[in-house]
Design a protein around this motif. Structure first.
Motif, mmCIF file in Angstrom:
data_model
loop_
_atom_site.group_PDB
_atom_site.id
_atom_site.type_symbol
_atom_site.label_atom_id
_atom_site.label_comp_id
_atom_site.label_asym_id
_atom_site.label_seq_id
_atom_site.Cartn_x
_atom_site.Cartn_y
_atom_site.Cartn_z
ATOM 1 N N UNK A 153 6.002 5.898 5.710
ATOM 2 C CA UNK A 153 6.623 6.162 4.418
ATOM 3 C C UNK A 153 6.724 7.664 4.235
ATOM 4 N N UNK A 154 7.475 8.100 3.232
ATOM 5 C CA UNK A 154 7.657 9.530 3.024
ATOM 6 C C UNK A 154 6.411 10.139 2.400
ATOM 7 N N UNK A 155 6.293 11.471 2.545
ATOM 8 C CA UNK A 155 5.153 12.188 1.976
ATOM 9 C C UNK A 155 5.133 12.056 0.457
ATOM 10 N N UNK A 156 6.304 12.035 -0.169
ATOM 11 C CA UNK A 156 6.389 11.922 -1.628
ATOM 12 C C UNK A 156 5.880 10.564 -2.094
ATOM 13 N N UNK A 157 6.194 9.514 -1.349
ATOM 14 C CA UNK A 157 5.735 8.181 -1.722
ATOM 15 C C UNK A 157 4.218 8.048 -1.538
ATOM 16 N N UNK A 158 3.672 8.700 -0.517
ATOM 17 C CA UNK A 158 2.223 8.735 -0.358
ATOM 18 C C UNK A 158 1.568 9.428 -1.549
#
Length: 370
Positions: A199-204
């Motif tokens: 998943x993307x860093x922003x979603x993490x």
């Protein structure tokens, strides 16, 4: 005697390879010559030939070429220095530190024995410092992605085990010296070693700080590139259009079957409700804790059970709901306090201390009555 020098000669060759990658050819040449004296090898000779060819190319350049290169380097350094002056020192240092890291443990600043709790705690601290909304330093986005990949890999037991199996930096250099040939015969070290989050860093970040995963914007890796899961939705729908069409045709029949099954398993409505509505409109109150609840208009004629037992059920449900609400209120307040401390924001900290927790207060009052 020569065999005894073999290990030292290989070490000199490894150091020379590093210096070649860094562009420090003079030091590389000295270590290669030393390796040849200790234990002559074809590899050392090949690397010396490589340096010799580069040296001849430099000699063929115009006389002012070195001066021009030095001038360009100074301008680039000055430009970099001026750029860094525009950003907070701690932001620049945080980004530069991660650029120098050799593995995910070093990225997060934890050791290899760190627990999941230690890893997540380190990620939260770095994420608030490196988030692109706060840190505008060049390279911050890549650093933010690096800590995201790190926490996603090291908190997954399977991925962490596989990641650890790749060995240390020293072992990697040995493999590079024997087998690795990239551009110009060498390649730079990449601490991800192919391990990246799904998943993307922003979603993490949203997951760790209460934002949750956007259900329609989750990223996965397919075919070597990032894609939203929604990108393949139309394709999948096209592939199963025939199945969906058949299902729609059978839907009325399925609905009739479902209704008949539900009627056979019909469960009577509850006797009371904690909230007033069109069916439960008559207000009542428990005798013990004075908890309000609502019943139907025909309650007094229809209900034949024990009123005391019913009121105990009302109070138990009410207190259970209060406890769940109190847990949510405490969690929210603690997260705001932690965020204020992480940012060093005294105003936000003062506000977070004043956040009221009405469910917790009501629960304490009821416990005092009991």
């Amino acid at each position: 005697m020569m065999e005894g020098n073999k290990d030292e000669a290989e070490r000199c060759i490894e150091l020379a390879e590093r210096f070649i990658v860094e562009g420090r050819h003079d030091k590389a040449e000295r270590f290669l010559l030393k390796a040849e004296k200790l234990y002559p090898t074809q590899k050392a000779k090949d690397l010396l030939d490589h340096l010799s060819k580069n040296s001849h190319q430099k000699c063929a350049e115009p006389e002012d070429a070195p001066r021009k290169r030095r001038t360009a380097t100074r301008k680039e350094e000055a430009k970099t220095s001026d750029t860094e002056m525009d950003y907070p020192k701690e932001h620049v240092e945080a980004v530069q530190r991660i650029k120098k890291c050799k593995d995910y443990y070093e990225v997060l600043g934890v050791d290899k024995e760190a627990t999941d709790s230690d890893i997540k705690k380190a990620y939260k601290k770095l994420a608030l410092q490196l988030h692109p909304d706060k840190n505008k330093t060049p390279g911050a986005a890549e650093a933010f992605k690096a800590i995201g990949n790190a926490v996603a890999t090291l908190t997954d037991p399977t991925k962490r085990k596989q990641y650890d199996m790749y060995g240390s930096e020293e072992e990697r250099l040995q493999q590079q010296g024997r087998h690795g040939h990239g551009r110009g015969g060498f390649h730079e070290y990449n601490y991800t070693r192919g391990f990246e989050a799904d998943i993307t860093a922003e979603e993490l970040f949203n997951m760790f700080f209460g934002g949750g995963f956007p259900s329609q914007n989750v990223y996965v890796r397919r075919g070597g590139r990032w894609q939203r899961t929604g990108e393949n939705h139309n394709q999948v729908r096209g592939e199963h259009a025939g199945s969906y069409s058949l299902l729609l045709q059978m839907l009325p029949i399925l609905l009739l079957i479902a209704i008949s099954m539900m009627s056979s398993l019909f469960i009577s409505e509850p006797i009371y409700s904690l909230l007033a509505n069109s069916k439960f409109s008559v207000p009542k109150e428990t005798q013990n804790l004075k908890i309000p609840y609502y019943v139907k208009e025909n309650f007094h004629t229809e209900y034949q059970g024990s009123l005391r037992r019913l009121e105990m059920s009302v109070e138990e449900e009410y207190i259970t709901n209060l406890r769940h609400a109190c847990i949510r209120e405490k969690s929210y307040r603690e997260s705001m306090v932690w965020k204020a401390r992480s940012y060093g924001d005294s105003v936000l900290y003062a506000k977070s201390q004043k956040i009221r927790m009405p469910s917790c207060e009501t629960l304490q009052e009821l416990q005092a009555k009991a």
